[in-house]
Write an enzyme that holds these catalytic residues in place. Structure first.
Site: not given
Ligand code: AMP
Length: 285
Positions: A33, A35, A37, A40, A150, A153
């Site tokens: 989504m 943003a 770090h 990702h 990741g 989640d």
């Molecule tokens: P999001 O943008 O929050 O939907 O996350 C996108 C992907 O990045 C998902 O598969 C998350 O599980 C993964 N993710 C988010 N935070 C982390 C983290 N700290 N370490 C590893 N993967 C992550």
């Protein structure tokens, strides 16, 4: 930025990647989504290791947010995200508009699998319906052999794995470890909402998980005792509220009474108005 190709329409990403695949290249998908770090980016790097091409998607999916959640204020940092993806060696970024994913009149949704019913699914009604729907749509638009998610989640991974199996989707799911700040706080796009005092208190999440792991390593089997210890650490942080702090079956995510060979400690808690989740897999010594 000279490498990463930014694509905005479903037709274009599909046809580009269909072309890549017919030339024999393997494609790894990293849905996000934005943003972004280091968490990702670790997924992108893993995709580059396992596949010839890494494809990230950036889409803040409205259907996975509840009416009182942070959809409208969710951080959007596209320019910086594209730079970071470029530096990480990402080959394509798919950045669709909301209308392309949810055209007027869109009314088809995935009913999530049973592992979605507790925890996040219970506290955030409709969340996994939105996640499963958008992930399936991304799988259809981005013809990848492997998709990277990741472990941060944990329940989301369980939901997606079950969906892939139940719907016989021709894609492999790879799960990557949680990337943490140097003090242990799991990286999250939502960490930027935390004030400095909330940031310090949020470390209670990691302390509680580590405490659970230590108890298991010391031979504790009683889940009730471990959950109580996690709660005490969180309350001492202090946390502002706890949605759950539980130890569950690592596969089904059903509650446990006794620690089996492998279990997982899961926490969702609020620091100020920011809701964070984290988890740690607990192995019996
Ligand atoms: P999001 O943008 O929050 O939907 O996350 C996108 C992907 O990045 C998902 O598969 C998350 O599980 C993964 N993710 C988010 N935070 C982390 C983290 N700290 N370490 C590893 N993967 C992550």
């Amino acid at each position: 930025m000279d490498r990463v190709r930014v694509v905005h329409t479903p037709l274009e990403i599909y046809s580009q990647l269909a072309h890549e695949r017919s030339a024999g290249r393997t494609v790894g998908l990293v849905p996000t989504m934005g943003a972004l770090h280091a968490g990702h980016l670790s997924l992108v790097k893993q995709a580059k290791k396992d596949c010839e091409l890494a494809v990230a998607t950036i889409f803040v999916n409205p259907t996975q947010f509840g009416p009182n959640e942070d959809f409208s204020k969710y951080p959007r940092t596209l320019e910086r995200d594209l730079e970071q993806l470029d530096n990480a060696g990402c080959d394509y970024v798919f950045v669709p508009s909301s209308e392309q994913i949810y055209a007027p009149g869109h009314s088809t949704f995935i009913e999530p699998p049973s592992v979605a019913s507790r925890w996040e699914g219970e506290i955030r009604p409709g969340h996994f319906r939105g996640v499963a729907t958008v992930v399936l749509k991304l799988f259809m638009m981005v013809p990848a052999q492997v998709a990277f998610f990741g472990r941060k989640d944990y329940q989301q991974v369980a939901v997606i794995r079950a969906m892939v199996e139940d719907l016989n989707l021709p894609i492999r799911i790879e799960v990557c470890d949680t990337i943490r700040e140097s003090d242990g706080l799991a990286m999250s796009s939502r960490n930027r909402y935390l004030s400095s005092t909330e940031r310090a208190r949020a470390l209670g999440l990691w302390r509680a998980l580590q405490g659970a792991q230590e108890l298991v390593q010391q031979g504790e089997r009683d889940v009730g005792k471990i959950e109580l210890a996690m709660q005490q650490v969180l309350l001492a942080a202090p946390v502002d509220s706890i949605d759950y702090a539980r130890v569950v079956d690592a596969q089904t995510m059903e509650p446990l009474q006794q620690i089996e060979e492998v279990a997982v400690a899961i926490i969702a808690a609020r620091f100020g108005s920011t809701r964070l989740i984290d988890n740690l897999t607990l192995y019996r010594p």
